[in-house]
Design a protein around this motif. Structure first.
Motif, short mmCIF file in Angstrom:
data_model
loop_
_atom_site.label_atom_id
_atom_site.label_comp_id
_atom_site.label_asym_id
_atom_site.label_seq_id
_atom_site.Cartn_x
_atom_site.Cartn_y
_atom_site.Cartn_z
N ARG A 170 0.75 -1.24 -0.08
CA ARG A 170 -0.05 -0.11 0.03
C ARG A 170 0.77 1.00 -0.24
O ARG A 170 0.34 2.54 -0.02
CB ARG A 170 -1.08 -0.04 1.22
N GLY A 171 2.04 1.08 -0.03
CA GLY A 171 3.04 2.25 -0.08
C GLY A 171 3.15 3.12 1.36
O GLY A 171 3.76 4.03 1.19
N VAL A 172 2.58 2.50 2.45
CA VAL A 172 2.78 3.07 3.70
C VAL A 172 4.14 3.15 4.09
O VAL A 172 4.53 4.02 4.77
CB VAL A 172 1.77 2.22 4.89
N ILE A 173 4.86 2.09 3.55
CA ILE A 173 6.54 2.12 4.09
C ILE A 173 7.03 1.42 2.99
O ILE A 173 6.56 0.32 2.17
CB ILE A 173 6.58 1.36 5.38
N ASP A 174 8.26 1.84 2.54
CA ASP A 174 8.95 1.11 1.38
C ASP A 174 9.72 0.19 1.95
O ASP A 174 10.22 0.31 3.14
CB ASP A 174 9.66 2.27 0.27
N GLU A 175 10.33 -0.73 1.03
CA GLU A 175 11.09 -1.92 1.28
C GLU A 175 12.49 -1.14 1.86
O GLU A 175 13.02 -1.85 2.96
CB GLU A 175 11.54 -2.69 0.16
#
Length: 70
Positions: free
Chosen positions: A49-54
């Motif tokens: 969901r793009g809340v945090i990136d890898e």
């Protein structure tokens, strides 16, 4: 700890998160023990969901690992 409120497009209900977590825990992460499969499923959902990136997730995991090993 700093709390970040996700934009409306990235929010999902506890019901939706739990359903996705249950599905991922039973399939993609089925070989992991409990509660690791739940944590991996939650991380998967947040990255998706793009809340945090890898990269940020990896950095936070490294920080926790460093504290545990200190």
């Amino acid at each position: 700890m700093r709390l970040i409120k996700a934009p409306a497009a990235q929010r999902f209900s506890a019901y939706d998160r739990r359903n996705e977590e249950d599905s991922l825990s039973a399939t993609v992460y089925a070989d992991l023990p409990f509660p690791e499969n739940q944590l991996a499923s939650l991380a998967h959902s947040l990255v998706l969901r793009g809340v945090i990136d890898e990269a940020e997730l990896e950095g936070r995991m490294a920080a926790v690992r460093a504290r545990l090993e200190a």
